[in-house]
Design an enzyme around this catalytic site. Structure first.
Site, PDB file in Angstrom:
ATOM      1  N   ARG A  33       6.169 -52.604  -6.335  1.00  0.00           N
ATOM      2  CA  ARG A  33       6.637 -53.261  -5.789  1.00  0.00           C
ATOM      3  C   ARG A  33       7.203 -54.180  -5.320  1.00  0.00           C
ATOM      4  NH1 ARG A  33       5.833 -48.490  -6.397  1.00  0.00           N
ATOM      5  NH2 ARG A  33       4.303 -49.033  -5.932  1.00  0.00           N
ATOM      6  N   THR A  34       5.956 -54.873  -4.949  1.00  0.00           N
ATOM      7  CA  THR A  34       6.569 -56.099  -3.361  1.00  0.00           C
ATOM      8  C   THR A  34       6.728 -57.482  -4.825  1.00  0.00           C
ATOM      9  OG1 THR A  34       5.206 -55.352  -2.243  1.00  0.00           O
ATOM     10  CG2 THR A  34       5.544 -56.787  -1.630  1.00  0.00           C
ATOM     11  N   LYS A  50     -13.306 -69.735  -9.937  1.00  0.00           N
ATOM     12  CA  LYS A  50     -14.515 -70.801 -10.440  1.00  0.00           C
ATOM     13  C   LYS A  50     -14.794 -71.637  -9.136  1.00  0.00           C
ATOM     14  CE  LYS A  50     -11.677 -72.507 -14.572  1.00  0.00           C
ATOM     15  NZ  LYS A  50     -10.345 -73.653 -14.881  1.00  0.00           N
ATOM     16  N   ARG A  68       0.647 -62.180  -1.202  1.00  0.00           N
ATOM     17  CA  ARG A  68      -0.190 -61.386  -1.119  1.00  0.00           C
ATOM     18  C   ARG A  68      -1.562 -61.166  -0.682  1.00  0.00           C
ATOM     19  NH1 ARG A  68       0.472 -54.645  -3.012  1.00  0.00           N
ATOM     20  NH2 ARG A  68       1.897 -54.979  -0.996  1.00  0.00           N
ATOM     21  N   HIS A  99       2.616 -56.496   7.048  1.00  0.00           N
ATOM     22  CA  HIS A  99       3.670 -56.268   5.444  1.00  0.00           C
ATOM     23  C   HIS A  99       4.886 -55.961   6.717  1.00  0.00           C
ATOM     24  CE1 HIS A  99       4.506 -55.923   1.708  1.00  0.00           C
ATOM     25  NE2 HIS A  99       4.659 -54.850   1.139  1.00  0.00           N
TER      26      HIS A  99
HETATM   27  N1   CP Z   1       5.310 -51.153  -1.246  1.00  0.00           N
HETATM   28  C1   CP Z   1       4.031 -51.841  -1.272  1.00  0.00           C
HETATM   29  O1   CP Z   1       3.686 -52.885  -0.641  1.00  0.00           O
HETATM   30  O2   CP Z   1       3.668 -51.057  -2.511  1.00  0.00           O
HETATM   31  P1   CP Z   1       3.659 -52.377  -4.013  1.00  0.00           P
HETATM   32  O3   CP Z   1       2.041 -52.519  -3.388  1.00  0.00           O
HETATM   33  O4   CP Z   1       3.554 -51.630  -5.013  1.00  0.00           O
HETATM   34  O5   CP Z   1       3.930 -53.371  -3.715  1.00  0.00           O
END
Ligand code: CP
Length: 304
Positions: A52-53, A81, A102, A130
């Protein structure tokens, strides 16, 4: 506003900025075709898996007319590397106007923001924060409850490693909530967040049994037990199925209750809940696209 600033933690932005982002997200939901960022390049760096993110961010970037570079698998980068995160960020900031990242390490987003001359948006760093998930959660809460003030919010499951709940309680603390933390002993809300709430004078209760809070809650925020954060997989096996929400459990809940989950789910919400009008988690994920359009547009100064 947050123009030209990084978004690493939800604590980086004021209540006014949050409300402005929610307003912008509503504007993008009403009119998603606003290619305000033609000519911009945005990097999407995912060192940890995501559905999703990453996809909602990249959809948001595309809808805004920006071009997207990046990777969804660090295994195809020079990190394999031995290139450091610092060098990676310095390279990417040569190419892009904004970095969305991320990373599996807590603190990686703050470190990247310190190294980067262009803004960095934290798309999740380990068990830490998050913040864009929090803003889309707030957007979803506001949309379903008609406001953010004085809500009773139950958070269920992995409150220790669940970064989304940590960011959410900090953001919602501006709006006089009452929190109900439902978790097994092994996954209780960490003390630092309870101290934060104590200092703000926010009421919270801790429960072991989800049934205790179902009749009271306006928002039921379910979470996945974060297998990837456990060093002892035996402990994960012991707690993974502690809470499973079934449709018949919802008969005692209030009409306005909405069920949120950052997703992915792995069993904590039975699929028989999906057709219940109180289930909101798929719409919540869709709201992520509008909210991320708003965040990107605000940081790149496309919406004053
Ligand atoms: N909610 C969320 O962060 O989902 P993903 O890990 O799929 O990005």
């Amino acid at each position: 506003m947050i123009k030209n600033k990084s978004l690493v933690s939800i604590n980086d932005i004021s209540k006014e900025d949050m409300l402005r982002i929610l307003e912008l997200a509503a504007d993008f939901e009403a009119n998603p075709d606003q290619p305000l960022l033609r000519g911009k390049i945005i990097a999407s760096l995912f060192f940890e898996p995501s559905t999703r993110t990453r996809l909602s961010f990249e959809t948001a970037m595309n809808r805004l007319g920006a071009r997207v570079i990046g990777f969804s698998d660090p295994g195809v980068t020079s990190a394999t590397k031995g290139e450091t995160l610092k060098d990676t960020i310095k390279m990417v900031s040569n190419y892009a106007d904004l970095i969305v990242m991320r990373h599996y390490l807590e603190g990686a987003a703050r470190y990247a923001a310190e190294q980067s001359p262009v803004p960095v948006i934290n798309a999740g760093d380990g068990a830490n924060q998050h913040p864009t998930q929090t803003l889309l959660d707030m957007y979803s809460i506001n949309k379903t409850q008609g406001g953010l003030d004085n809500l009773k919010i139950a958070l269920v499951g992995d409150l220790k490693y669940g970064r989304t709940v940590h960011s959410l309680i900090q953001a919602m603390s501006y709006f006089n909530p009452t929190f109900y933390f439902v978790a097994p002993d092994e996954l209780k809300m960490p003390q630092e967040y309870k101290t934060f709430l104590d200092e703000k004078g926010i009421t919270y209760e801790e429960h072991r049994d989800m049934a205790d809070v179902l009749p009271t809650a306006d928002i039921l925020y379910m979470t996945r037990v974060q297998k990837e954060r456990f060093s002892d997989l035996m402990e994960y096996e012991r707690v993974k199925n502690t809470y499973v929400l079934h449709n018949d459990m919802l008969s005692v809940t209030k009409d306005n209750l909405r069920i949120l989950h950052p997703l992915p789910r792995v069993g904590e919400i039975s699929t028989d809940v999906d057709q219940n009008p109180k289930a909101y988690f798929f719409e919540q994920a869709k709201n992520g696209m509008y909210t991320r359009m708003a965040i990107i547009a605000a940081i790149l100064g496309a919406k004053e």
